[in-house]
Design an enzyme around this catalytic site. Structure first.
Site, mmCIF file in Angstrom:
data_model
loop_
_atom_site.group_PDB
_atom_site.id
_atom_site.type_symbol
_atom_site.label_atom_id
_atom_site.label_comp_id
_atom_site.label_asym_id
_atom_site.label_seq_id
_atom_site.Cartn_x
_atom_site.Cartn_y
_atom_site.Cartn_z
ATOM 1 N N ASN A 9 49.426 41.684 4.992
ATOM 2 C CA ASN A 9 50.014 42.350 3.517
ATOM 3 C C ASN A 9 49.271 43.639 2.925
ATOM 4 O OD1 ASN A 9 50.432 42.510 0.767
ATOM 5 N ND2 ASN A 9 51.370 40.656 0.387
ATOM 6 N N GLY A 11 49.594 45.365 0.483
ATOM 7 C CA GLY A 11 49.627 45.325 -1.069
ATOM 8 C C GLY A 11 48.146 44.511 -1.700
ATOM 9 N N LYS A 12 48.014 43.592 -0.977
ATOM 10 C CA LYS A 12 46.941 42.762 -1.293
ATOM 11 C C LYS A 12 45.549 43.532 -0.729
ATOM 12 C CE LYS A 12 48.341 38.099 0.052
ATOM 13 N NZ LYS A 12 47.938 36.911 1.107
ATOM 14 N N GLU A 36 49.085 28.676 9.166
ATOM 15 C CA GLU A 36 49.113 28.281 7.715
ATOM 16 C C GLU A 36 49.777 27.019 7.841
ATOM 17 O OE1 GLU A 36 50.438 30.812 4.634
ATOM 18 O OE2 GLU A 36 49.464 32.567 5.342
ATOM 19 N N ASP A 65 45.148 33.348 0.191
ATOM 20 C CA ASP A 65 46.682 32.789 0.094
ATOM 21 C C ASP A 65 47.044 32.760 -1.595
ATOM 22 O OD1 ASP A 65 48.684 31.510 1.751
ATOM 23 O OD2 ASP A 65 48.113 29.557 0.869
ATOM 24 N N SER A 66 48.291 33.142 -1.569
ATOM 25 C CA SER A 66 48.628 33.253 -3.062
ATOM 26 C C SER A 66 49.951 32.613 -3.052
ATOM 27 C CB SER A 66 48.650 34.726 -3.467
ATOM 28 O OG SER A 66 47.689 35.162 -3.356
ATOM 29 N N LYS A 163 47.565 45.781 -13.114
ATOM 30 C CA LYS A 163 47.722 44.438 -12.533
ATOM 31 C C LYS A 163 46.715 43.750 -12.254
ATOM 32 C CE LYS A 163 49.925 42.094 -8.597
ATOM 33 N NZ LYS A 163 50.478 41.910 -7.126
HETATM 34 P P1 ITT Z 1 48.744 37.194 4.526
HETATM 35 O O1 ITT Z 1 48.830 37.576 5.861
HETATM 36 O O2 ITT Z 1 47.704 37.525 3.708
HETATM 37 O O3 ITT Z 1 48.951 35.796 4.212
HETATM 38 P P2 ITT Z 1 51.317 37.369 3.001
HETATM 39 O O4 ITT Z 1 52.121 38.153 2.303
HETATM 40 O O5 ITT Z 1 52.146 36.098 4.033
HETATM 41 O O6 ITT Z 1 50.006 37.731 3.525
HETATM 42 P P3 ITT Z 1 50.742 34.865 1.266
HETATM 43 O O7 ITT Z 1 51.417 33.718 2.096
HETATM 44 O O8 ITT Z 1 49.549 34.795 0.085
HETATM 45 O O9 ITT Z 1 50.762 36.248 1.735
HETATM 46 O O10 ITT Z 1 51.856 35.285 -0.002
HETATM 47 C C1 ITT Z 1 52.900 34.562 -0.126
HETATM 48 C C2 ITT Z 1 54.127 35.101 -0.699
HETATM 49 O O11 ITT Z 1 53.932 35.606 -2.101
HETATM 50 C C3 ITT Z 1 54.367 36.851 -0.186
HETATM 51 O O12 ITT Z 1 55.658 36.781 0.196
HETATM 52 C C4 ITT Z 1 54.009 37.570 -0.996
HETATM 53 O O13 ITT Z 1 54.770 38.763 -1.218
HETATM 54 C C5 ITT Z 1 54.064 36.949 -2.366
HETATM 55 N N1 ITT Z 1 52.963 37.095 -3.254
HETATM 56 C C6 ITT Z 1 51.641 36.994 -3.056
HETATM 57 N N2 ITT Z 1 50.761 37.487 -4.104
HETATM 58 C C7 ITT Z 1 51.795 38.162 -4.845
HETATM 59 C C8 ITT Z 1 51.617 39.266 -5.694
HETATM 60 O O14 ITT Z 1 50.345 39.483 -6.205
HETATM 61 N N3 ITT Z 1 52.629 39.691 -6.452
HETATM 62 C C9 ITT Z 1 53.830 39.392 -5.932
HETATM 63 N N4 ITT Z 1 54.036 38.712 -4.795
HETATM 64 C C10 ITT Z 1 52.910 38.170 -4.305
#
Ligand code: ITT
Length: 186
Positions: A9, A11-12, A36, A65-66, A163
């Site tokens: 990701n 954005g992260k 995961e 992980d979010s 943010k």
């Molecule tokens: P990783 O490779 O880091 O795991 P990911 O996008 O799969 O990237 P997650 O499993 O942590 O990451 O994210 C779960 C979803 O939640 C994913 O679709 C993100 O777009 C969304 N998400 C996570 N953090 C967010 C944020 O700060 N703002 C908006 N959406 C978020």
């Protein structure tokens, strides 16, 4: 110190870079995924991910992980946020919530840090509401439909600094920065 961030990701990665400025780290993105596991908790995903990654990654690394936990949907999408975002998108979440008056939600982040085989986790959360329509162009994922309680704007209407000042990830990243600055292992 050199620190690898394993994430698919972008954005992260931008948010990490912004928040870790001044932490004396050289953050390098590794665009790869890790298994995961199906569990109720972000902590469980992180712990399993780090066990798996320890065997593959040399040197210090972090993972994140979010999830978005919506009250009226009993915490859905939560740990299934990535799947729900791919399958439903923001329009689908808004449709699921059509007519619901209680629009409370919480964003949560757990960051896993591995330095020389030592693991730590840093967490953060942000309370807010799911908006009626999508608003804003910045950020990623659910940002256009989430408005934190302390703002009139959605995350997608903010720049990265704004943010990070309010977000779940920003809170976890402030803890990560302190941990990195005080780590005897660096
Ligand atoms: P990783 O490779 O880091 O795991 P990911 O996008 O799969 O990237 P997650 O499993 O942590 O990451 O994210 C779960 C979803 O939640 C994913 O679709 C993100 O777009 C969304 N998400 C996570 N953090 C967010 C944020 O700060 N703002 C908006 N959406 C978020």
């Amino acid at each position: 110190m050199k620190l690898k961030f394993i994430t698919t990701n972008e954005g992260k990665f931008s948010e990490f870079n912004d928040a870790l400025s001044g932490a004396d780290v050289n953050l390098e993105r590794l665009n790869m995924s890790y298994p995961e596991i199906q569990t109720e908790s972000l902590e469980g995903v992180i712990a399993f991910g780090m066990q798996w990654l320890d065997k593959k990654i040399h040197g210090p690394y972090v993972i994140d992980d979010s999830g978005l936990f919506i009250s009226e949907l009993n915490g859905f999408p939560g740990v299934y946020s990535a799947f729900a975002f791919r399958a439903l998108g923001n329009a689908g979440i808004l449709r699921l919530m059509g007519g619901m008056r209680n629009r409370k939600a919480i964003f949560r982040t757990v960051i896993g840090l591995s330095i020389n085989g030592h693991h730590s986790t840093l967490d953060g959360e942000c309370e807010g509401t799911i908006t009626a329509t999508e608003r804003g162009e910045s950020g990623f994922g659910f940002d256009p439909i989430f408005r934190p309680s302390d703002s009139t704007m959605t995350f997608a209407e903010m720049n990265i600094g704004e943010k990070n000042a309010l977000s779940h990830r920003g809170a976890a990243l402030r803890k990560l920065k302190n941990t990195l600055l005080s780590s005897p292992l660096r």
